[in-house]
Enzyme design. Structure first.
Site, PDB file in Angstrom:
ATOM      1  N   LYS A   1     -44.417 -17.690  13.387  1.00 21.52           N
ATOM      2  CA  LYS A   1     -45.007 -18.195  14.643  1.00 21.52           C
ATOM      3  C   LYS A   1     -45.746 -19.530  14.482  1.00 21.52           C
ATOM      4  CE  LYS A   1     -45.209 -13.917  17.333  1.00 21.52           C
ATOM      5  NZ  LYS A   1     -44.478 -14.198  18.553  1.00 21.52           N
TER       6      LYS A   1
ATOM      7  N   ASP B   1     -48.765  -7.968   7.898  1.00 23.47           N
ATOM      8  CA  ASP B   1     -48.000  -8.763   8.852  1.00 23.47           C
ATOM      9  C   ASP B   1     -48.990  -9.655   9.602  1.00 23.47           C
ATOM     10  OD1 ASP B   1     -46.687  -9.744  11.078  1.00 23.47           O
ATOM     11  OD2 ASP B   1     -45.606  -7.879  11.500  1.00 23.47           O
TER      12      ASP B   1
ATOM     13  N   PHE C   1     -45.829  -3.398  15.819  1.00 19.72           N
ATOM     14  CA  PHE C   1     -44.644  -4.190  16.162  1.00 19.72           C
ATOM     15  C   PHE C   1     -44.354  -5.129  15.001  1.00 19.72           C
ATOM     16  CE2 PHE C   1     -42.255  -7.817  17.621  1.00 19.72           C
ATOM     17  CZ  PHE C   1     -41.242  -7.223  18.354  1.00 19.72           C
TER      18      PHE C   1
END
Ligand SMILES: Cc1ncc(COP(=O)(O)O)c(C=O)c1O
Length: 406
Positions: A260, A231, A146
Site C-alpha cells: 500500500k 501484516d 483480512f
C-alpha cells in the site's frame, strides 16, 4: 481504430459493458489529483480521505515522487530479478533501517507480500521438523482478519463474504480471538509453525491488537519456536505515526508484510524477515517477475525521502491528536448515530449505529471521499501529508452530514 461512437461512449457505459463486476463502485469518475484533493470528470473537487485505501501516502502527485518516477522511467523501468538493480539494493537498505537487521523480498501487492510470509511459515515448519514436509505447517490467525484475496491470503481471512464460492481453501489455518491470548495459546500444538496478525485490523473496522496481547503473542512464539508474522500492509509505512504500527507495542516480529503506502500509488509490496528466518529462502524456491523493478523502487525511495525530509511521522503523530479528539466528540454529540471512534494516527474508524452506505454517499455529495469497513465503520485515511486545515474540513463535513441525518 477509434471510431467516433467509441469516443462518445462514457466511462460509466464502458465500465458497465466491459469491466468485471467485482466491485460496487461509486458513481464517480476521477480524473485528476493534487495533494489531498481529487477532481471528477465534471470538475467537482473532493477531499480524498480514501487515499487509494491507504495507498497515496504522499497524497496525489507529490512533486518529488513524480520527478523520481519521471527520471527513472527515462532511464530504466524493468529488469529481471536475474540481475541486480541499484534502486532495489538501496530500498532494501533503507527498509532494514526501519525494520532491523534482516533481508527484504520485493513483490507487487499486499496479498503477494503475505503469500511470502505464509511460505516463510511453511519453510520454518519444515526446518523445525528436521526437513520433513507436512508435519508442522499450521498458522494461527485472528478472527475477522483480512490478509488478501490470493489463496493463501484468503485462507487466512476467516470471513464468509471473502471465502464463499472459493472453497476448498489452503489447509492449516486456525483462528483465535483478537486480543485473547489464551485463545491463541489453546490452538498451539506440535504442528504450529507461526502466528500471523494484522497489527491493526483494517478491513474489519480498525481493530487494534493491544500492547499486552502483542507482547504475549511474542512470548508465546518464543516459547514454542513459532514465527511472529505481522501484516502491516494497511497500518504500516507511517500511517499511524510510527513507520510500523507494532513499534507502539515495542515488539519485534520475525517477518513483516508491507505494501500500500510503500509505493505511494505505484504498485510495490515487500516482505522483511530477520536474518535467520530469511535464510530459509534460497535461489529458486520463491520469486516474482515484476518484484522490485527499478521504477517501483524509485517510487518507494521517493516515498521514504518525503516521509523523512518532511518529518511526516512527527506530523501525523502531532496533527492526529486534535483530529481524533474532534472525531471522538461525535460519540457525545450524536449518541444515537456514532457508537465509537477507534484508531491511531491517520488510520481512523468511526463506528456508526446504523447503515454506513447512506452516510458514505452523503459525505461524497458533500465533498469528502471515504471508504467503509466491516462492522458499520466509516474509515478515514488522509494522506500522511494532510494538513490540520484539511483534517478540520473532514470533521466539519462529517458533522454537517451527521446533523442532517439526526
Ligand atoms: C491488512 C491487509 N493485508 C493485505 C491486503 C491485501 O493487499 P492487496 O490488495 O495489495 O493485495 C490488504 C488490502 O486491503 C490489507 O488491508
Amino acid at each position: 481504430m477509434n471510431s467516433p461512437t467509441i469516443l462518445r461512449t462514457s466511462t460509466a457505459d464502458l465500465y458497465d459493458a466491459h469491466v468485471l463486476k467485482n466491485y460496487a463502485r461509486a458513481p464517480l469518475t476521477l480524473v485528476r489529483g493534487r495533494g489531498a484533493l481529487v477532481w471528477d470528470d465534471q470538475g467537482k473537487q473532493y477531499l480524498d480521505f480514501t487515499s487509494g485505501i491507504a495507498v497515496n501516502a504522499l497524497g496525489h502527485c507529490h512533486p518529488h515522487w513524480v520527478a523520481a518516477i519521471q527520471r527513472q522511467a527515462a532511464e530504466l523501468i524493468h529488469v529481471s530479478n536475474l540481475f541486480r538493480n541499484p534502486n532495489q539494493a538501496e530500498l532494501a537498505r533503507r527498509l532494514i533501517g526501519y525494520a532491523g537487521p534482516g533481508r527484504v523480498f520485493f513483490c507487487n501487492s499486499g496479498a503477494e507480500a503475505n503469500e511470502a510470509l505464509i511460505k516463510l511459515a511453511r519453510l520454518h515448519g519444515v526446518a523445525k521438523s528436521g526437513g520433513e514436509e507436512g508435519k508442522c505447517f499450521k498458522i494461527i490467525c485472528a478472527k475477522n482478519a483480512f490478509h488478501g484475496r490470493t489463496y493463501g491470503g484468503m485462507s487466512a481471512t476467516p470471513q464468509e463474504k471473502i471465502q464463499k464460492g472459493f472453497r476448498p481453501l489452503v489447509p492449516g489455518f486456525e483462528f483465535g480471538e483478537l486480543n485473547n491470548l489464551q485463545s491463541f495459546a489453546d490452538l498451539v500444538d506440535d504442528q504450529t509453525a507461526a502466528i500471523f496478525l494484522e497489527t491493526i485490523q483494517g478491513e474489519s473496522g480498525i481493530n487494534p491488537c493491544t500492547t499486552e496481547f502483542l507482547r504475549g503473542v511474542r512470548e508465546l512464539c518464543n516459547k514454542h519456536n513459532l514465527l511472529l508474522l505481522l501484516d502491516e500492509v494497511q497500518c504500516g509505512i507511517g500511517r499511524t505515526g510510527k513507520f510500523y504500527s507494532f513499534e507502539y507495542a515495542g515488539v519485534q516480529p520475525d517477518a513483516i508484510g508491507m505494501a500500500k503506502g510503500l509505493g505511494g500509488g505505484f504498485p510495490i509490496g515487500a516482505m522483511w524477515a530477520r536474518e535467520n528466518a530469511a535464510e530459509l529462502f534460497h535461489p529458486g524456491n520463491h520469486g516474482t517477475t515484476f518484484g522490485g523493478t527499478p521504477l517501483a523502487c524509485a517510487a518507494a525511495l521517493a516515498v521514504l525521502d518525503v516521509i523523512e525530509r518532511e518529518r511526516l511521522l512527527e506530523k501525523v503523530t502531532f496533527n492526529s491528536v486534535g483530529w481524533r479528539a474532534a472525531l471522538k466528540q461525535f460519540v457525545k454529540d450524536f449518541p444515537k448515530q456514532v457508537v465509537a471512534v477507534r484508531g491511531q494516527g491517520y488510520l481512523v474508524g468511526v463506528q456508526l449505529a446504523g447503515e454506513v452506505a447512506p452516510v458514505q454517499a452523503a459525505l461524497r455529495e458533500a465533498g469528502l471521499l471515504v471508504p467503509t469497513a466491516g462492522g458499520n465503520v466509516i474509515r478515514l485515511l488522509p494522506p500522511l501529508t494532510a494538513t490540520p486545515d484539511e483534517l478540520a474540513q473532514s470533521v466539519e463535513i462529517l458533522r454537517k452530514v451527521l446533523t442532517a441525518k439526526a
